[in-house]
Design a protein around this motif. Structure first.
Motif, short mmCIF file in Angstrom:
data_model
loop_
_atom_site.label_atom_id
_atom_site.label_comp_id
_atom_site.label_asym_id
_atom_site.label_seq_id
_atom_site.Cartn_x
_atom_site.Cartn_y
_atom_site.Cartn_z
N TRP A 5 3.49 2.48 -2.98
CA TRP A 5 3.23 3.01 -3.82
C TRP A 5 2.69 4.52 -3.96
O TRP A 5 2.56 5.37 -4.93
CB TRP A 5 1.57 2.37 -4.63
N HIS A 6 2.47 5.12 -2.52
CA HIS A 6 1.97 6.22 -2.46
C HIS A 6 2.94 7.44 -3.26
O HIS A 6 4.11 7.57 -2.90
CB HIS A 6 1.81 6.55 -0.95
N ALA A 7 2.28 8.28 -3.77
CA ALA A 7 2.78 9.40 -4.35
C ALA A 7 4.01 9.07 -5.27
O ALA A 7 4.82 10.08 -5.16
CB ALA A 7 3.04 10.59 -3.26
N TYR B 103 3.30 13.48 2.13
CA TYR B 103 2.01 13.04 1.61
C TYR B 103 0.99 12.61 2.37
O TYR B 103 1.28 12.05 3.55
CB TYR B 103 2.21 11.94 0.55
N VAL C 68 0.81 7.66 -9.15
CA VAL C 68 0.42 8.70 -10.36
C VAL C 68 0.82 7.91 -11.58
O VAL C 68 2.05 7.47 -11.71
CB VAL C 68 1.32 9.90 -10.35
N VAL D 76 -2.66 10.66 3.20
CA VAL D 76 -3.46 9.71 2.52
C VAL D 76 -5.17 10.14 2.78
O VAL D 76 -5.23 10.65 4.29
CB VAL D 76 -3.43 8.46 3.40
N LYS E 214 7.05 16.09 -1.75
CA LYS E 214 6.88 15.38 -0.23
C LYS E 214 8.29 15.87 0.52
O LYS E 214 7.74 15.66 1.94
CB LYS E 214 7.28 14.01 -0.78
N ASN F 31 0.86 -1.16 -0.14
CA ASN F 31 0.13 -0.03 0.07
C ASN F 31 0.78 1.28 0.02
O ASN F 31 0.90 1.93 -0.84
CB ASN F 31 -0.92 0.13 1.20
N THR F 32 1.44 1.71 1.04
CA THR F 32 2.29 2.70 1.20
C THR F 32 3.34 2.75 0.31
O THR F 32 3.60 4.00 -0.05
CB THR F 32 2.82 2.87 2.71
N HIS G 153 -3.07 5.61 -4.57
CA HIS G 153 -2.33 6.78 -4.48
C HIS G 153 -1.07 6.91 -5.39
O HIS G 153 -0.31 7.74 -5.02
CB HIS G 153 -2.08 7.17 -2.88
N ALA H 196 -4.66 3.88 -9.00
CA ALA H 196 -5.19 5.51 -8.61
C ALA H 196 -5.71 4.99 -7.12
O ALA H 196 -5.67 5.98 -6.18
CB ALA H 196 -6.44 5.73 -9.40
N GLU H 197 -6.31 4.11 -6.89
CA GLU H 197 -6.75 3.58 -5.54
C GLU H 197 -5.54 3.43 -4.38
O GLU H 197 -5.63 3.64 -3.37
CB GLU H 197 -7.48 2.34 -5.48
#
Length: 199
Positions: free
Chosen positions: A111-113, A197, A144, A199, A192, A108-109, A142, A139-140
């Motif tokens: 992939w973020h931003a 970032y 790009v 959520v 960042k 999860n995290t 987070h 996109a789910e």
């Protein structure tokens, strides 16, 4: 990655298919050659065929399956260390492979931003429907996604015996995609630093 103009971006290149006889390694090696020629990037190739993850994810709050922590330890830190990703994917039944969905869903995290580029391959569609499905999933998470993609239609006919593409336009498409990936990676790293970032 230090964020200076001379530093190299860490790019995780993910081979999506684990199917026997897969064409993915040919396409991945071609992309890795492009990254190796750039002064602004270094690649880490993540292949789910070599670092598989459990197919069954636990429900929220449940313990991890036996052996899962050891398997995740081979993949998760590498995803976390990446500044950006390129996913190399075929199209199976109008979508992307289950092995790739498992890799996405276990994280999860990581992939973020972060930006994600795509190199797809297949028959007449060139894997583009798989890419469209991946955009929604990422996109789910987070991430790009980069607009420019590289797509190989009838991929078996697009490479020679040495794994070189027969279409010079593909090399230009790869450069365009990687240029956009680098721009977004640096923009998001800088953002960042100023604003973590949320959520």
């Amino acid at each position: 990655m230090t964020g200076t103009d001379t530093s190299r971006l860490q790019i995780a290149v993910i081979t999506g298919s684990t199917r026997d006889g897969r064409f993915g390694p040919v396409v991945t090696d071609w992309l890795l050659d492009h990254i190796a020629q750039r002064a602004d990037m270094t690649a880490d190739h993540i292949d789910p065929a070599e670092t598989p993850l459990p197919a069954v994810l636990p429900a929220f709050g449940r313990p991890l399956p036996e052996g899962a922590p050891e398997l995740l330890a081979r993949v998760s830190p590498r995803l976390a260390a990446a500044d950006a990703f390129v996913i190399v994917t075929p199209e199976y039944n109008h979508s992307f492979p289950a092995s790739l969905k498992i890799l996405l869903d276990w994280h999860n995290t990581q992939w973020h931003a972060k930006p994600v580029g795509f190199v797809s391959y297949g028959g007449l569609s060139g894997g583009l429907r798989a890419v469209e499905h991946l955009r929604v999933v990422l996109a789910e998470l987070h991430a790009v996604t980069i607009r420019n993609t590289v797509s190989f239609h009838n991929c078996g006919e697009r490479f020679d015996a040495e794994g070189r593409t027969k279409d010079p336009a593909a090399d230009g498409a790869a450069k365009s995609m990687l240029d956009q990936l680098a721009w977004w990676a640096r923009a998001l790293i800088d953002a960042k630093r100023v604003h973590p970032y949320a959520v």
